[in-house]
Motif scaffolding. Structure first.
Motif, PDB file in Angstrom:
ATOM      1  N   PHE A 443       1.206-120.928  41.244  1.00 32.72           N
ATOM      2  CA  PHE A 443       2.378-120.679  40.395  1.00 32.72           C
ATOM      3  C   PHE A 443       3.117-121.997  40.178  1.00 32.72           C
ATOM      4  O   PHE A 443       3.339-122.735  41.145  1.00 32.72           O
ATOM      5  N   ASN A 444       3.505-122.266  38.935  1.00 34.40           N
ATOM      6  CA  ASN A 444       4.353-123.455  38.780  1.00 34.40           C
ATOM      7  C   ASN A 444       5.720-123.134  39.361  1.00 34.40           C
ATOM      8  O   ASN A 444       5.954-122.020  39.850  1.00 34.40           O
ATOM      9  N   THR A 445       6.633-124.092  39.337  1.00 27.14           N
ATOM     10  CA  THR A 445       7.895-123.868  40.042  1.00 27.14           C
ATOM     11  C   THR A 445       8.781-122.839  39.333  1.00 27.14           C
ATOM     12  O   THR A 445       9.801-122.422  39.868  1.00 27.14           O
ATOM     13  N   GLU A 446       8.362-122.399  38.163  1.00 26.41           N
ATOM     14  CA  GLU A 446       9.074-121.331  37.446  1.00 26.41           C
ATOM     15  C   GLU A 446       8.257-120.034  37.529  1.00 26.41           C
ATOM     16  O   GLU A 446       8.467-119.095  36.767  1.00 26.41           O
ATOM     17  N   ALA A 447       7.301-119.993  38.462  1.00 25.18           N
ATOM     18  CA  ALA A 447       6.459-118.813  38.743  1.00 25.18           C
ATOM     19  C   ALA A 447       5.500-118.452  37.617  1.00 25.18           C
ATOM     20  O   ALA A 447       5.051-117.304  37.542  1.00 25.18           O
ATOM     21  N   HIS A 448       5.156-119.398  36.768  1.00 28.39           N
ATOM     22  CA  HIS A 448       4.105-119.118  35.781  1.00 28.39           C
ATOM     23  C   HIS A 448       2.757-119.277  36.479  1.00 28.39           C
ATOM     24  O   HIS A 448       2.453-120.356  37.013  1.00 28.39           O
ATOM     25  N   PRO A 449       1.951-118.202  36.482  1.00 22.95           N
ATOM     26  CA  PRO A 449       0.727-118.238  37.293  1.00 22.95           C
ATOM     27  C   PRO A 449      -0.479-118.837  36.562  1.00 22.95           C
ATOM     28  O   PRO A 449      -0.716-118.547  35.394  1.00 22.95           O
ATOM     29  N   PHE A 450      -1.217-119.672  37.281  1.00 20.36           N
ATOM     30  CA  PHE A 450      -2.463-120.235  36.756  1.00 20.36           C
ATOM     31  C   PHE A 450      -3.580-119.853  37.710  1.00 20.36           C
ATOM     32  O   PHE A 450      -3.509-120.155  38.911  1.00 20.36           O
ATOM     33  N   ALA A 451      -4.593-119.175  37.169  1.00 21.08           N
ATOM     34  CA  ALA A 451      -5.688-118.695  38.022  1.00 21.08           C
ATOM     35  C   ALA A 451      -6.493-119.882  38.525  1.00 21.08           C
ATOM     36  O   ALA A 451      -6.921-120.740  37.744  1.00 21.08           O
ATOM     37  N   LYS A 452      -6.706-119.920  39.845  1.00 21.75           N
ATOM     38  CA  LYS A 452      -7.520-121.018  40.392  1.00 21.75           C
ATOM     39  C   LYS A 452      -8.910-120.996  39.776  1.00 21.75           C
ATOM     40  O   LYS A 452      -9.516-122.038  39.537  1.00 21.75           O
ATOM     41  N   ALA A 453      -9.400-119.778  39.495  1.00 20.97           N
ATOM     42  CA  ALA A 453     -10.756-119.644  38.963  1.00 20.97           C
ATOM     43  C   ALA A 453     -10.882-120.214  37.555  1.00 20.97           C
ATOM     44  O   ALA A 453     -11.984-120.487  37.093  1.00 20.97           O
ATOM     45  N   SER A 454      -9.756-120.410  36.873  1.00 21.10           N
ATOM     46  CA  SER A 454      -9.886-120.927  35.503  1.00 21.10           C
ATOM     47  C   SER A 454      -9.990-122.448  35.478  1.00 21.10           C
ATOM     48  O   SER A 454     -10.172-123.050  34.427  1.00 21.10           O
ATOM     49  N   VAL A 455      -9.855-123.085  36.642  1.00 21.46           N
ATOM     50  CA  VAL A 455      -9.998-124.546  36.681  1.00 21.46           C
ATOM     51  C   VAL A 455     -11.278-124.909  37.440  1.00 21.46           C
ATOM     52  O   VAL A 455     -11.409-124.625  38.629  1.00 21.46           O
ATOM     53  N   ASP A 456     -12.211-125.521  36.734  1.00 30.89           N
ATOM     54  CA  ASP A 456     -13.428-126.023  37.367  1.00 30.89           C
ATOM     55  C   ASP A 456     -13.111-127.452  37.836  1.00 30.89           C
ATOM     56  O   ASP A 456     -12.815-128.329  37.011  1.00 30.89           O
ATOM     57  N   LYS A 457     -13.157-127.665  39.151  1.00 34.10           N
ATOM     58  CA  LYS A 457     -12.686-128.961  39.684  1.00 34.10           C
ATOM     59  C   LYS A 457     -13.521-130.142  39.182  1.00 34.10           C
ATOM     60  O   LYS A 457     -12.989-131.246  39.016  1.00 34.10           O
ATOM     61  N   ALA A 458     -14.791-129.899  38.895  1.00 33.16           N
ATOM     62  CA  ALA A 458     -15.623-131.004  38.386  1.00 33.16           C
ATOM     63  C   ALA A 458     -15.160-131.395  36.982  1.00 33.16           C
ATOM     64  O   ALA A 458     -15.049-132.585  36.656  1.00 33.16           O
ATOM     65  N   PHE A 459     -14.870-130.396  36.150  1.00 37.04           N
ATOM     66  CA  PHE A 459     -14.338-130.702  34.805  1.00 37.04           C
ATOM     67  C   PHE A 459     -12.968-131.352  34.916  1.00 37.04           C
ATOM     68  O   PHE A 459     -12.623-132.255  34.157  1.00 37.04           O
ATOM     69  N   ALA A 460     -12.164-130.852  35.894  1.00 35.58           N
ATOM     70  CA  ALA A 460     -10.789-131.363  36.035  1.00 35.58           C
ATOM     71  C   ALA A 460     -10.814-132.877  36.224  1.00 35.58           C
ATOM     72  O   ALA A 460     -10.001-133.598  35.648  1.00 35.58           O
ATOM     73  N   LYS A 461     -11.759-133.338  37.009  1.00 31.37           N
ATOM     74  CA  LYS A 461     -11.867-134.766  37.309  1.00 31.37           C
ATOM     75  C   LYS A 461     -11.973-135.603  36.008  1.00 31.37           C
ATOM     76  O   LYS A 461     -11.299-136.602  35.860  1.00 31.37           O
ATOM     77  N   THR A 462     -12.825-135.156  35.090  1.00 36.29           N
ATOM     78  CA  THR A 462     -12.964-135.935  33.861  1.00 36.29           C
ATOM     79  C   THR A 462     -11.832-135.643  32.874  1.00 36.29           C
ATOM     80  O   THR A 462     -11.296-136.553  32.246  1.00 36.29           O
ATOM     81  N   ARG A 463     -11.483-134.379  32.764  1.00 34.62           N
ATOM     82  CA  ARG A 463     -10.451-134.059  31.759  1.00 34.62           C
ATOM     83  C   ARG A 463      -9.078-134.610  32.123  1.00 34.62           C
ATOM     84  O   ARG A 463      -8.296-134.929  31.253  1.00 34.62           O
ATOM     85  N   LEU A 464      -8.796-134.699  33.411  1.00 35.81           N
ATOM     86  CA  LEU A 464      -7.492-135.219  33.836  1.00 35.81           C
ATOM     87  C   LEU A 464      -7.570-136.724  34.129  1.00 35.81           C
ATOM     88  O   LEU A 464      -6.555-137.393  34.299  1.00 35.81           O
ATOM     89  N   GLY A 465      -8.802-137.211  34.255  1.00 42.35           N
ATOM     90  CA  GLY A 465      -8.992-138.659  34.407  1.00 42.35           C
ATOM     91  C   GLY A 465      -8.671-139.198  35.789  1.00 42.35           C
ATOM     92  O   GLY A 465      -8.007-140.210  35.924  1.00 42.35           O
ATOM     93  N   PHE A 466      -9.156-138.523  36.825  1.00 44.72           N
ATOM     94  CA  PHE A 466      -8.961-139.123  38.164  1.00 44.72           C
ATOM     95  C   PHE A 466     -10.276-139.240  38.904  1.00 44.72           C
ATOM     96  O   PHE A 466     -11.266-138.721  38.463  1.00 44.72           O
TER      97      PHE A 466
END
Ligand code: DMJ
Length: 466
Positions: A443-466
């Motif tokens: 949940f963000n700090t305003e309680a908006h929920p983001f499903a962990k399953a919707s983020v693929d950590k391998a994609f996150a690495k390239t899409r977020l650039g870390f």
């Protein structure tokens, strides 16, 4: 005599038949609404008041039955903030009405200065959650448009954003901000980078969070206010909560959501310092006061109600025993006043500010502990908080703040986080939606929920650039 017995038998038979006719053939359905149903009904009642008296303005005024905008023109902050709660509660038609408003009528190309932190957590966070629930590309386009309008604020020598940005011109203002206003973008900007495949958003958020981290004291403690041009602390008083809170919260949660190890390292260093210097055990509760960031010495025993987010973070990061003790402190405070005011000095046992804005933090932390422990004590505490809030803040159409938690005098305001956060955490605590939990979602700090399953950590690495 035989005639009398016969008549008696007929009468008894008729009596029995009529009694049997009243008996249901199947067990009666329990018509007592569950607490989750009650929270949903109360949320929809408050939402209807917003629609009747305030749509599409930023805030409902629940006593005068009017509205208030934050800036010169409405940004639709209440509806955008309410969307994810309505979806969590299964109020799909009401949520759809908000989505249509966002896609068809919202316009962020307005010449006004907005507070970067507040619109990030409520508007950008709300739009991204709306995209996650709906999958509607027009919503993502709105989120991207809004995110781009915030970006000029980060164009400072330190990478920390200014207090305000003009949504149309990109003009920036306000060089001194607090730590929360510098370090609370990783989730929204990270999700925006993930969905748009443009890493520049996450890069800006990360630079800002790490700029705060780099300026920690030799003890690993943070100050309260900082100049984004010079990078100098302007207030060297350290707190875990108000003014700082979501910086710590986002380091942990962003690591959990995206898996960026640099963010994890910053979290581990900072939380180690917090746990070394702050906790003050009094009987079965632990309090976290105010410290000098350079010496670690205690400066004051004043806490502020936003600080109550902290047991949630302790719980999710695996410090369960510390979380229980910290939550006990908040429960003691609530029990004294049947609410929590903005400020309280736990050593002197005095209220320093008696105002309550229907804030969620104590309910949020209680929710995490209830889920982590399954201890019915936390469920019962939530029942108490809900009953107290209902009896003291309910108005004929919605809910109102308390000017003074001692007298119960109401104020003509209903913060947007009342529906976004407070009612969502009550609903989830009472088992309203088992598909949305502290395990499945961040949940963000305003309680908006983001499903962990919707983020693929391998994609996150390239899409977020870390
Ligand atoms: C909310 O807007 C957010 O939770 C923010 O991080 C600080 N607190 C308020 C609610 O109290």
């Amino acid at each position: 005599m035989i005639k009398h017995i016969y008549l008696y038998f007929i009468a008894a038979l008729l009596l029995c038949l009529s009694a049997c006719a009243d008996q249901p053939t199947a067990p009666a359905k329990d018509t007592t609404p569950s607490l989750a149903d009650d929270v949903k009904a109360e949320t929809l009642r408050a939402w209807q008041a917003y629609l009747d008296y305030a749509w599409p303005h930023d805030n409902l005024l629940p006593l005068s039955k009017g509205y208030r905008d934050w800036y010169e023109k409405p940004l639709g902050i209440s509806p955008i903030d309410a969307y994810s709660t309505l979806k969590v509660m299964g109020a799909d038609e009401k949520a759809e009405q908000i989505l249509r408003y966002v896609v068809d009528s919202s316009d962020f190309n307005v010449d006004m200065n907005v507070k970067v932190f507040e619109v990030n957590i409520r508007v950008l966070g709300g739009l991204l959650a709306m995209y996650e629930w709906s999958g509607d590309p027009a919503v993502l386009a709105k989120a991207e448009d809004f995110g781009k309008r915030l970006m000029p604020a980060f164009d400072t020598p330190t990478g920390m954003p200014t207090y305000s940005v003009n949504l149309q011109t990109g003009a920036i203002s306000g060089d001194v901000i607090c730590v929360a206003e510098a370090g609370s973008y990783l989730i929204e900007f990270g999700m925006l980078s993930y969905y748009t495949e443009d890493p520049s958003f996450y890069q800006a958020a990360k630079k800002s969070s790490l700029a705060i981290h780099a300026r920690r004291s030799a003890l690993g403690l943070l100050g309260r206010n900082i100049d984004v041009q010079t990078g100098e602390w302007t207030v060297r008083l350290a707190r875990i909560g108000c003014y700082v809170d979501s910086h710590y919260e986002y380091l942990y949660k962003a690591w959990e959501l995206f898996g960026d190890t640099e963010i994890k390292a910053a979290w581990e260093e900072e939380i180690a310092a917090v746990m070394k210097y702050y906790p003050e055990r009094i009987d079965d509760a632990t309090w976290y006061g105010e410290l000098n960031m350079d010496t670690g010495e205690k400066v004051s025993s004043e806490i502020m109600l936003w600080d109550a987010y902290f047991p949630a973070i302790l719980t999710m990061s695996g410090k369960l025993e510390e979380a229980k003790l910290a939550q006990n402190a908040w429960h003691q405070y609530w029990t004294k006043f049947q609410a929590v005011g903005f400020g309280y000095n736990y050593s002197a046992d005095t209220l320093t500010n008696p105002y309550w804005q229907l804030n969620p933090e104590i309910i949020e932390s209680n929710f995490y502990l209830w889920e982590a422990t399954g201890d019915s004590m936390y469920y019962k505490r939530a029942e108490t908080y809900y009953a107290d809030m209902k009896s003291r803040c309910r108005t004929d159409v919605a809910y109102a703040h308390l000017k003074d938690i001692r007298t119960g005098e109401q104020d003509d305001e209903m913060a947007t986080f009342f529906i976004a956060e407070t009612m969502k955490y009550f609903y989830l605590t009472f088992g309203g939606n088992p598909d949305v939990t502290s395990q499945t979602h961040v949940f963000n700090t305003e309680a908006h929920p983001f499903a962990k399953a919707s983020v693929d950590k391998a994609f996150a690495k390239t899409r977020l650039g870390f």
